[in-house]
Design a protein around this motif. Structure first.
Motif, mmCIF file in Angstrom:
data_model
loop_
_atom_site.group_PDB
_atom_site.id
_atom_site.type_symbol
_atom_site.label_atom_id
_atom_site.label_comp_id
_atom_site.label_asym_id
_atom_site.label_seq_id
_atom_site.Cartn_x
_atom_site.Cartn_y
_atom_site.Cartn_z
ATOM 1 N N ASN A 90 0.853 -1.196 0.000
ATOM 2 C CA ASN A 90 0.000 0.000 0.000
ATOM 3 C C ASN A 90 0.889 1.247 0.000
ATOM 4 O OD1 ASN A 90 -2.241 1.629 -0.033
ATOM 5 N ND2 ASN A 90 -2.704 1.381 2.143
ATOM 6 N N LEU A 119 0.809 -4.433 -2.710
ATOM 7 C CA LEU A 119 -0.641 -4.615 -2.615
ATOM 8 C C LEU A 119 -1.253 -4.695 -4.004
ATOM 9 C CD1 LEU A 119 -3.212 -4.832 -0.963
ATOM 10 C CD2 LEU A 119 -3.310 -2.325 -0.874
ATOM 11 N N ARG A 123 -3.107 -7.956 -5.631
ATOM 12 C CA ARG A 123 -4.480 -7.892 -6.153
ATOM 13 C C ARG A 123 -4.557 -8.415 -7.584
ATOM 14 N NH1 ARG A 123 -6.150 -1.913 -3.713
ATOM 15 N NH2 ARG A 123 -6.799 -2.676 -1.639
ATOM 16 N N ARG A 124 -3.515 -8.191 -8.362
ATOM 17 C CA ARG A 124 -3.502 -8.729 -9.726
ATOM 18 C C ARG A 124 -3.321 -10.241 -9.727
ATOM 19 N NH1 ARG A 124 0.773 -4.197 -11.759
ATOM 20 N NH2 ARG A 124 -0.653 -2.387 -11.754
ATOM 21 N N HIS A 126 -3.920 -12.312 -7.054
ATOM 22 C CA HIS A 126 -4.956 -12.976 -6.258
ATOM 23 C C HIS A 126 -6.198 -12.088 -6.209
ATOM 24 C CE1 HIS A 126 -1.736 -15.657 -5.001
ATOM 25 N NE2 HIS A 126 -1.049 -14.614 -4.552
ATOM 26 N N PRO A 127 -6.892 -11.931 -7.316
ATOM 27 C CA PRO A 127 -8.060 -11.033 -7.323
ATOM 28 C C PRO A 127 -9.225 -11.609 -6.529
ATOM 29 C CG PRO A 127 -7.881 -12.215 -9.409
ATOM 30 C CD PRO A 127 -6.638 -12.534 -8.642
ATOM 31 N N SER A 130 -8.804 -11.122 0.138
ATOM 32 C CA SER A 130 -8.070 -10.165 0.960
ATOM 33 C C SER A 130 -6.566 -10.348 0.750
ATOM 34 C CB SER A 130 -8.412 -10.367 2.439
ATOM 35 O OG SER A 130 -7.630 -9.515 3.249
ATOM 36 N N ASN A 131 -5.857 -9.240 0.623
ATOM 37 C CA ASN A 131 -4.417 -9.286 0.389
ATOM 38 C C ASN A 131 -3.660 -8.453 1.422
ATOM 39 O OD1 ASN A 131 -3.879 -10.900 -2.154
ATOM 40 N ND2 ASN A 131 -5.484 -9.522 -2.882
#
Length: 228
Positions: A90, A119, A123-124, A126-127, A130-131
């Motif tokens: 993040n 982050l 997200r890319r 493991h779409p 929760s990451n």
């Protein structure tokens, strides 16, 4: 390639409303492997700690009262990170606080082009799930049982492990090591292959006779005489 994995702790969520840094932790990695070199400092924010932030990291106003202010550690921090890419979970949050502190001390902000946001990478890859850092540690079987509260250096160390797995670098290293082991083992242990039939001589009878005549001129003590 040198990269710096970085994490911070703060007094709150918004540097534009006066929230400040209270901790910076950095871990150096080189060619996607931690080197053991770290940078870690607590920082006196010169303001009260919010209850919400204290509940997250456990750093009290009293604990931070005798710690250096950011301007006292700024050069040391900038020297450690150098021009390396900054790997941050993040990243917009942490770099917002770091650049606010740099601007307060009349230093050049760190450009966002240097940031690697884990982050966004997560997200890319493991779409739809929760990451958070804890989730990624669980997903990649990284032990974070000692993480009872947030801490900048501890979180940077965990993130370095996550980052290596997230980009597939650990798997690549294992595959390379396996290939090297197989290659070395083959050279050392494999039996020599024998021809079913020997090769035909490539020298003619006249060439052999000329060679033997030449060797005879070298004398009886010549080394070649042992192989004539």
């Amino acid at each position: 390639m040198r990269e710096i994995v970085l994490d911070t702790e703060t007094t709150g969520l918004d540097p534009l409303r006066g929230d400040r840094l209270v901790e910076i932790g950095c871990v150096e990695i080189f060619n996607r492997m931690p080197t053991g070199q770290t940078f870690h400092r607590y920082i006196n924010p010169q303001r009260e700690m919010s209850k919400e932030a204290f509940d997250v990291h456990g750093l009290s106003t009293e604990f931070l009262a005798d710690k250096p202010v950011f301007s006292a550690i700024a050069e040391e921090f900038l020297e450690f990170v150098g021009e390396a890419p900054l790997v941050i979970h993040n990243a917009s949050f942490d770099i917002g606080f770091i650049n606010a502190e740099l601007e307060r001390t009349a230093r050049t902000p760190i450009p966002r082009e240097r940031l690697v946001d884990t982050l966004l990478l997560a997200r890319r890859k493991h779409p739809g799930v929760s990451n958070r850092l804890d989730d990624l540690c669980s997903r990649y079987a990284i032990d974070n049982s000692h993480r009872t509260k947030h801490g900048a250096l501890l979180d940077a160390e965990l993130l370095a492990e996550v980052y290596i797995d997230l980009i597939g670098a650990r798997q690549s290293q294992l595959i390379l090591a396996e290939r090297v082991e197989i290659r070395v083992g083959t050279q050392a242990d494999a039996p020599r292959r024998q021809r079913m039939e020997p090769l035909l001589p490539r020298l003619s009878e006249s060439e052999l006779a000329a060679h033997q005549a030449f060797v005879a001129t070298l004398g009886d003590k010549a080394l070649w005489g042992e192989y004539a």
